[in-house]
Design a protein around this motif. Structure first.
Motif, PDB file in Angstrom:
ATOM      1  N   SER A 158       9.175   5.509   5.063  1.00 10.79           N
ATOM      2  CA  SER A 158       8.208   4.913   5.982  1.00 10.79           C
ATOM      3  C   SER A 158       7.659   3.570   5.513  1.00 10.79           C
ATOM      4  O   SER A 158       6.867   2.962   6.217  1.00 10.79           O
ATOM      5  CB  SER A 158       7.052   5.884   6.227  1.00 10.79           C
ATOM      6  OG  SER A 158       6.334   6.092   5.040  1.00 10.79           O
ATOM      7  N   GLY A 159       8.064   3.118   4.337  1.00  6.49           N
ATOM      8  CA  GLY A 159       7.614   1.808   3.883  1.00  6.49           C
ATOM      9  C   GLY A 159       7.370   1.724   2.390  1.00  6.49           C
ATOM     10  O   GLY A 159       7.098   0.644   1.875  1.00  6.49           O
ATOM     11  N   GLY A 160       7.460   2.827   1.689  1.00  4.09           N
ATOM     12  CA  GLY A 160       7.176   2.819   0.261  1.00  4.09           C
ATOM     13  C   GLY A 160       8.403   2.906  -0.617  1.00  4.09           C
ATOM     14  O   GLY A 160       8.339   3.403  -1.738  1.00  4.09           O
ATOM     15  N   ALA A 161       9.523   2.412  -0.130  1.00  5.03           N
ATOM     16  CA  ALA A 161      10.781   2.535  -0.878  1.00  5.03           C
ATOM     17  C   ALA A 161      10.735   1.807  -2.218  1.00  5.03           C
ATOM     18  O   ALA A 161      11.269   2.312  -3.206  1.00  5.03           O
ATOM     19  CB  ALA A 161      11.943   2.024  -0.040  1.00  5.03           C
ATOM     20  N   ALA A 162      10.118   0.662  -2.274  1.00  4.27           N
ATOM     21  CA  ALA A 162      10.059  -0.080  -3.541  1.00  4.27           C
ATOM     22  C   ALA A 162       9.304   0.720  -4.593  1.00  4.27           C
ATOM     23  O   ALA A 162       9.765   0.864  -5.734  1.00  4.27           O
ATOM     24  CB  ALA A 162       9.413  -1.444  -3.331  1.00  4.27           C
ATOM     25  N   GLY A 163       8.186   1.274  -4.221  1.00  6.48           N
ATOM     26  CA  GLY A 163       7.404   2.087  -5.155  1.00  6.48           C
ATOM     27  C   GLY A 163       8.091   3.387  -5.499  1.00  6.48           C
ATOM     28  O   GLY A 163       8.075   3.830  -6.648  1.00  6.48           O
ATOM     29  N   GLY A 164       8.709   4.015  -4.502  1.00  7.92           N
ATOM     30  CA  GLY A 164       9.418   5.261  -4.742  1.00  7.92           C
ATOM     31  C   GLY A 164      10.604   5.067  -5.667  1.00  7.92           C
ATOM     32  O   GLY A 164      10.814   5.853  -6.601  1.00  7.92           O
TER      33      GLY A 164
ATOM     34  N   ALA B  62       0.829  -1.213   0.000  1.00  9.84           N
ATOM     35  CA  ALA B  62       0.000   0.000   0.000  1.00  9.84           C
ATOM     36  C   ALA B  62       0.861   1.260   0.000  1.00  9.84           C
ATOM     37  O   ALA B  62       0.608   2.203  -0.760  1.00  9.84           O
ATOM     38  CB  ALA B  62      -0.941  -0.013   1.205  1.00  9.84           C
ATOM     39  N   LEU B  63       1.884   1.280   0.846  1.00 11.19           N
ATOM     40  CA  LEU B  63       2.754   2.454   0.888  1.00 11.19           C
ATOM     41  C   LEU B  63       3.574   2.599  -0.385  1.00 11.19           C
ATOM     42  O   LEU B  63       3.820   3.723  -0.840  1.00 11.19           O
ATOM     43  CB  LEU B  63       3.667   2.397   2.100  1.00 11.19           C
ATOM     44  CG  LEU B  63       3.059   2.964   3.378  1.00 11.19           C
ATOM     45  CD1 LEU B  63       3.974   2.731   4.558  1.00 11.19           C
ATOM     46  CD2 LEU B  63       2.762   4.430   3.241  1.00 11.19           C
ATOM     47  N   SER B  64       3.987   1.501  -0.972  1.00 10.96           N
ATOM     48  CA  SER B  64       4.728   1.563  -2.229  1.00 10.96           C
ATOM     49  C   SER B  64       3.853   2.107  -3.350  1.00 10.96           C
ATOM     50  O   SER B  64       4.317   2.913  -4.177  1.00 10.96           O
ATOM     51  CB  SER B  64       5.270   0.188  -2.612  1.00 10.96           C
ATOM     52  OG  SER B  64       6.327  -0.161  -1.752  1.00 10.96           O
ATOM     53  N   LEU B  65       2.606   1.697  -3.386  1.00 20.44           N
ATOM     54  CA  LEU B  65       1.683   2.221  -4.385  1.00 20.44           C
ATOM     55  C   LEU B  65       1.474   3.723  -4.183  1.00 20.44           C
ATOM     56  O   LEU B  65       1.501   4.497  -5.144  1.00 20.44           O
ATOM     57  CB  LEU B  65       0.347   1.475  -4.327  1.00 20.44           C
ATOM     58  CG  LEU B  65      -0.723   1.927  -5.313  1.00 20.44           C
ATOM     59  CD1 LEU B  65      -0.238   1.732  -6.750  1.00 20.44           C
ATOM     60  CD2 LEU B  65      -2.023   1.179  -5.071  1.00 20.44           C
TER      61      LEU B  65
END
Length: 90
Positions: A46-52, A12-15
């Motif tokens: 905070s948890g979205g590194a893959a998406g970022g 969710a955070l990555s998206l």
């Protein structure tokens, strides 16, 4: 069970991070008001590194800024370590 919850959290955070980076790139092209860098970095850390990190290369956005690479890689590292911890815990 915790691993599934953690995976959903990261997904969710990555998206959200991917969408935010893409939206900022779109705003930059249009000359509109931008999303602050600290917001993009906070989403990644905070948890979205893959998406970022994916958005950085897909959208070609913020790739020249060394601290975006550093924060995203640091985020990926802590997220991977947390996953290892959860796997050992279960």
């Amino acid at each position: 069970m915790w691993i599934k919850i953690y995976a959903l959290f990261l997904s969710a955070l990555s998206l959200c991070a991917f969408i935010a980076y893409a939206a900022d790139k779109n705003r930059a092209k249009k000359g509109a008001r931008r999303i602050p860098e600290r917001v993009l970095l906070a989403l990644s850390l905070s948890g979205g590194a893959a998406g970022g990190y994916a958005a950085m290369f897909v959208c070609r956005h913020k790739t020249r800024k060394w601290y975006f690479h550093a924060v995203n890689l640091l985020g990926l590292l802590w997220q991977a370590l947390a996953l290892v911890f959860l796997i050992r815990l279960s």
